[in-house]
Every structure is written in structure tokens, then in C-alpha cells.
Design an enzyme around this catalytic site. Structure first.
Site, PDB file in Angstrom:
ATOM      1  N   HIS A  85      -3.077   6.786   3.268  1.00  0.00           N
ATOM      2  CA  HIS A  85      -3.544   5.518   2.709  1.00  0.00           C
ATOM      3  C   HIS A  85      -4.834   5.103   3.415  1.00  0.00           C
ATOM      4  CE1 HIS A  85      -4.017   1.395   1.713  1.00  0.00           C
ATOM      5  NE2 HIS A  85      -3.531   0.943   2.844  1.00  0.00           N
ATOM      6  N   ASN A 132     -10.116  -0.586   1.342  1.00  0.00           N
ATOM      7  CA  ASN A 132      -8.661  -0.541   1.153  1.00  0.00           C
ATOM      8  C   ASN A 132      -8.329  -1.008  -0.252  1.00  0.00           C
ATOM      9  OD1 ASN A 132      -5.892  -0.977   1.121  1.00  0.00           O
ATOM     10  ND2 ASN A 132      -5.812  -1.941   3.122  1.00  0.00           N
ATOM     11  N   CYS A 175       0.818  -1.217   0.000  1.00  0.00           N
ATOM     12  CA  CYS A 175       0.000   0.000   0.000  1.00  0.00           C
ATOM     13  C   CYS A 175       0.853   1.267   0.000  1.00  0.00           C
ATOM     14  CB  CYS A 175      -0.937  -0.004   1.210  1.00  0.00           C
ATOM     15  SG  CYS A 175      -1.960  -1.488   1.300  1.00  0.00           S
TER      16      CYS A 175
END
Length: 324
Positions: free
Chosen positions: A251, A281, A112
Site C-alpha cells: 500500500h 496515498n 487502505c
């Protein structure tokens, strides 16, 4: 010579998985999911959609905004942990699909954090005079490696893509000012896809044991993120001689992590935008999707400072400071 963003774009699939889907068969509730994650729905790639095809749609938007032709690209840097294939790379597939025949291509696997890692590489190429037009993509199809029977992870992940076109900041102002990148490989087992590589090759046994899906130790990742990311944010501001940025774009992993990092870094909620409730996510795509939405909405004003910061498998962290 700094690099700056000349074009930006994003893409999410049409198919929506809302929380009712998971409530229908898992021992969970709307309240539990929202309280623990902040997610209300996420997008799932449809039949025929891949990581590179999602990036294709986002890249066309970025090129159009910049008024640039793909054939003029010098580099394509593609951040992903879910490429279409082990090889050829997602960046090479994207190159072929958009007609960027002159571009060198490379994939970045930093989870990520990958998009900010890729931005740093693109910025370095431009600063060094090795490139003038760099397409940076962040895209993942995490639903393809999600265990939908695992109550701890089933509702966390979504699919999507985001791209930016980098070029030299010819005016000498704005653009990317500083980066802070790091990793702690000793914690790699906290976010892992156990099977499929040379350590544990694909087999009927690994499939039956569910070893081709994401395994995540949430509490330990929470502690890592809320410790390392605030430190990374401070370091990148110190490099620029700043105390604060105007915007903090994190993020989109978990709403509790976002709130904890914002609080420890001293940013009010209105300066820490989030879209995790709609997308979940999306790994390397989460920061560019959020950035694209805000950019196109006119949220940013000339001279404002933006922090882009992520963490992910590896374990890794990455922060960039950008002046709009």
C-alpha cells in the site's frame, strides 16, 4: 478451485496537485515533503467526478482485458471509505453504470486494506462455487475529506481507482494462493473521520470544527504498519510453504513505511515497486493502481509470486499471495 485475475484496469483524475501548491501557503518545503512522504504530486478528482465514476473507468478496462460483458458478472465487491453516498452503496452505483444487472453488490470498509479484503471475499465466493465472475474495485476520493490547512496531512492524499475481474483458475495453477487478514479495533482512533456518522451526526458545529476531515496520528500508524505488515507477509508465505515472493507490492501510504517494511521483510528495492511519488496515498485504490501499471508494462513473468499487502483504518491489515 482458486481464483485468478482475468482483467485489470485503473484510473486517476487529470488534475495534478504538485508540491508547489502546498509550499505556496503552508509552512513547508519540497525537501520536507519528499523526505517525510516521498510524494511529489497527487491527483484530485474534478468537478462531477466521484468514487464510483472513477471505478467505472477502471472497471471498463478490466472487462475489456478479460473480454467479458458486465451483464455476466455475479458479484461486485467495492472497497472504499469515500462512497458517493452513505446509501445507495458505491457497488450498486457501479452496477447500474456498467449494466451489470445480474450482479449482487456489497461495499467493504477496511480503509487502505480494503482492496485486499475485497479480493479475499471474491476469492472465497469463487472457491465455494457461489460465483464465477467477480468484479473487485478499490477506489477512493480522499481529497474530498482532506483538511488542506493541516500541515501533517494536507499533502498526503490523492484520488484514484483500480479494478480486477476474478474468475476460476481452471488450469489449477497460478491465481490467489493464500490470504492473511486481521484488525486491531482498539487502535481505531489513530485514523478516523470523527463526524458524519451516528456517533457525531453532521451539524454546523462539526463542520466549523473541521470534524469531517481525516485525523491521523502518523507516528503511531508508522509503528503499527512496520510491526503488523511484516508479520502478515510472513504468515501468508508460511501458508504456501514459501520463504520469499518475487515481488512485494505494498500500500502506497508513505515512502518511509514502504522502505521500512521492505527492509524488515528482506526485499531489495528493485522488487518493491512504488508510484507514491506520482499519486500519493489513494487508500483502497493504491494497490490495484500499482498492480495495473506493472501488469500492463510486462513486469511480471509466468510462475512469479506476488505479495499484495496493505494496512489502514480500523486499524486493519491484509496480505494476499498471488502466482502470476
Amino acid at each position: 478451485m482458486r481464483s485468478k485475475i482475468y482483467g485489470i484496469g485503473s484510473y486517476v483524475p487529470e488534475k495534478i496537485l504538485d508540491n508547489k501548491y502546498f509550499i505556496s501557503y503552508l509552512d513547508t518545503s519540497e525537501e520536507w515533503i519528499i523526505t517525510r512522504t516521498g510524494i511529489r504530486e497527487r491527483r484530485k478528482a474534478g468537478e462531477g467526478e466521484t468514487t464510483s465514476s472513477m471505478a467505472y473507468s477502471a472497471s471498463l478496462q478490466a472487462l475489456a482485458m478479460a473480454g467479458e460483458e458486465a451483464v455476466n458478472l455475479d458479484w461486485i465487491i467495492f472497497a472504499t471509505v469515500t462512497p458517493d453516498y452513505y446509501f445507495p452503496s458505491a457497488s450498486c452505483l457501479l452496477q447500474a453504470n456498467i449494466g451489470a444487472s445480474k450482479a449482487a453488490c456489497i461495499d467493504v470498509n477496511a480503509g487502505c486494506s480494503g482492496f485486499v479484503y475485497a479480493l479475499s471475499l471474491g476469492d472465497t465466493l469463487i472457491r465455494a462455487g457461489e460465483a464465477r465472475r467477480v468484479l473487485v474495485a478499490g477506489a477512493d476520493a480522499l481529497t474530498r475529506i482532506t483538511d488542506y490547512e493541516d500541515r501533517q496531512t494536507a499533502m498526503l492524499f490523492g484520488d484514484g481507482a483500480g479494478c480486477v475481474l476474478l474468475g476460476p483458475c481452471l488450469g489449477g495453477e497460478g491465481g490467489f494462493i493464500a490470504f492473511d487478514l486481521g484488525a486491531d479495533g482498539s487502535k481505531g482512533e489513530l485514523i478516523i473521520l470523527p463526524a458524519g456518522g451516528s456517533s457525531l451526526p453532521p451539524s454546523r458545529d462539526t463542520v466549523e470544527k473541521g470534524q469531517h476531515t481525516i485525523k491521523l496520528k502518523g507516528r503511531e500508524v508508522f509503528r503499527f504498519a512496520t510491526t503488523e505488515v511484516p508479520g502478515s507477509i510472513k504468515r501468508v508465505l508460511d501458508k504456501a510453504g514459501l520463504r520469499k515472493a518475487d515481488w512485494l507490492l505494498l500500500h502506497q501510504a508513505n515512502n518511509r513505511i514502504i522502505e521500512a517494511i521492505a527492509a524488515s521483510s528482506g526485499y531489495p528495492k528493485e522488487r518493491v515497486p512504488s508510484n507514491i511519488d506520482r499519486y500519493g496515498n489513494t487508500s483502497a485504490a493504491s494497490i490495484p493502481i500499482l498492480l495495473d501499471e506493472l501488469w500492463r508494462s510486462g513486469a511480471f513473468h509466468s510462475g512469479e509470486y506476488l505479495i499484495l499487502s496493505g494496512f489502514g483504518s480500523g486499524l486493519t491489515w491484509a496480505t494476499a499471495l498471488y502466482q502470476f
